[in-house]
Design a protein around this motif. Sequence first.
Motif, PDB file in Angstrom:
ATOM      1  N   VAL A  81     -11.033  59.861 -59.337  1.00  0.00           N
ATOM      2  CA  VAL A  81      -9.852  59.213 -58.769  1.00  0.00           C
ATOM      3  C   VAL A  81      -9.354  60.085 -57.630  1.00  0.00           C
ATOM      4  N   LEU A 124      -3.784  53.089 -61.246  1.00  0.00           N
ATOM      5  CA  LEU A 124      -4.774  54.165 -61.317  1.00  0.00           C
ATOM      6  C   LEU A 124      -4.048  55.495 -61.445  1.00  0.00           C
ATOM      7  N   CYS A 133      -6.357  54.655 -66.558  1.00  0.00           N
ATOM      8  CA  CYS A 133      -6.183  53.486 -65.709  1.00  0.00           C
ATOM      9  C   CYS A 133      -5.606  52.358 -66.559  1.00  0.00           C
TER      10      CYS A 133
END
Lengths: 335, 318
Positions: A208, A228, A234
């Motif tokens: 991420v 996110l 998530c």
Amino acid sequence: MLVVPGQVLTTESGFLRGHGTYVEIVDILDSTDVGGGDDQAEPEIEVTNMMIDGEGGEGCEDKPPPPPNEEGGGVKTTQRLVSSLLGLVHRVNALISVHPLSPLYTASTGDLIVGRIVSVQSNRWQLSVGSNKLANLMLSSVNLPNGDQRMRNKEDSLAMRSLFKEGDLVSGEVQQISSDGNINMHARSSRYGLLQNGLLTTLPPCLVKRSKSHNFLLDSNTPIDVLLGCNGWCWLQRHVDLENRGVEVITVEEIEGVKKVHAEKECDEEVKEDLVRVKNAIEILKICFRYVNKSTITVVYKKSIELGLTVEQMMTGENILECSAGTREAGAKIM
Amino acid sequence: MSSLLNLVSLRSDYREPSQSRVISSTILPPPSSISTNSPTGSLTYSQGLTKVQCEIYGPTLDPADRQPAVPTDPSSPTAPLTVTLSLPLSPSNPSKHLTYTLSSSTPPPLTSSVSSHTSSSLLQSYCLSIYRVFSKVVFGVGVRNRVEIRLKVFNDDGSLLSTLINASTLALATSAIPLTSLPISTTTAIFSPTVTQKSGTSTSNNKRSRSGGTVGGKGGMSGKKVTLIDLNLEEELSSGVDSYMVVVFDDDGCLMCKMENRVEVGRFRGMVGEAEGGCREVRGEVEGIMRDWARGLFERREGDGRGLQLLKGRVVGK
């Protein structure tokens, strides 16, 4: 460039040390001027001082150079930037840092994270966020019901479980990292708070990338909200539209009412299928170890629809490879 | 007892005297759900037939540390460490282990000799050595935080302490714990070729404590002494092996040198020089393992999919 701990990154001056590096001050004894010495002799290196990353410069007082050797040899003091982690070197102008490939989340101020309540204490909640430390959410860092703006009192402390209890999922932002590494977060915004009626999926945090927006609607045709977390957690839920409500100003009571309706109303079969399809898309990216962002999730999601795959068929080996084609270029985009 | 070196000066496992054993390691994937109780990193490491498992926990807040938050002195980086070591009680009963934990808050053991006659004192001395090595290189984990190294021995075929240190180094590096350098260890000893007795047989000593000096006599190979690197169990228990030493090197020099008995200066320098060469060889192997592991992850993330393949219906990295 991949580096290992102890590897010298640069010996030139003018660079700033970032995370994962430290500065080593070495004294090089120049013995080439000593009478009768070997011209090919290597200078002896003596480490005299070391500045630790993040120590704020303590212990790095400029020491006067030692006097030259009476026999003609000199002592040169030089600095070298050394890596302290196994990872990739990142350079931004003069700042050099090393980013490790760690499965654990390393918090930074301003990160949007999703956590699960593990403990309710007198004036704070403790959340598990996929790190080796628990995150602290203070009572004063959350919005009170009905948007009250006042000092927290004893009644609020006693009623903490009415806000968040053990096992609840909460989204928030990292407010501060204390000196001993503890994470302090806050949820004083309508964007953050209790997460209900959705799906949670976890990823390695290194997949991420920090971007402008971590909370987005996946697609105009796909009513799925994606949150996110920078810690790799998530959250997926049905789209909650707070903007197009026909009013200019939305009050806190209205927002709470919309969230309550969303939590109580069961999802349709179509919405459930979309949720699972998006979750599978994220799992495919996780298996292929690709960056997870709006672009890559959209690529995989649309590819699965284009190929006519059901949600069960998406997770077979061949379909994973087919759906993940093209995600490398999509992952390179900065959101 | 047969000589440790054959006629072409190769050891029983066909290694040269200055050659280390084969190193292999399996870095285990992280758990699916990471919590404060799950390890930051874990791996199995083997050097020859000596196999150990290492797990790293932390950095976690130490609840026993009530001292105020004072920044550590940058000139002497230290980090509170906890070392837990499990040794099998006996080869015949490998399921039962003897465990010892050493941390900065517990008092150090009284003895730290390399050769110990009891398992518990051996355990304590190994824990103390590992603690001393890594307390010098681990830094920057935060105030009042602690890193825990848990080691478990599966099989001991010699050079156990150096294997434990190398496994800990690899585990700490792959767990993203900041290190000033990579401490790499090996063992070294002087071997005098055994000489057969007049009756044609030779004696053997199975105790771990070895007597100094060489076995004199006639016959057999010449009395030329050879420096051995990375000893296996047979060599460690051999009566012809003298001046057993465990040496730890990093980029800047020698971190630790544990000697079983006194060694004369000339011989000591030669042994340390040989050990440095052995450590360099092991360092290359360990760094190669680290780079391969990291490169595999990086290529899977940045690659165009050619790094993936189907294996029995599952997507795996190439």
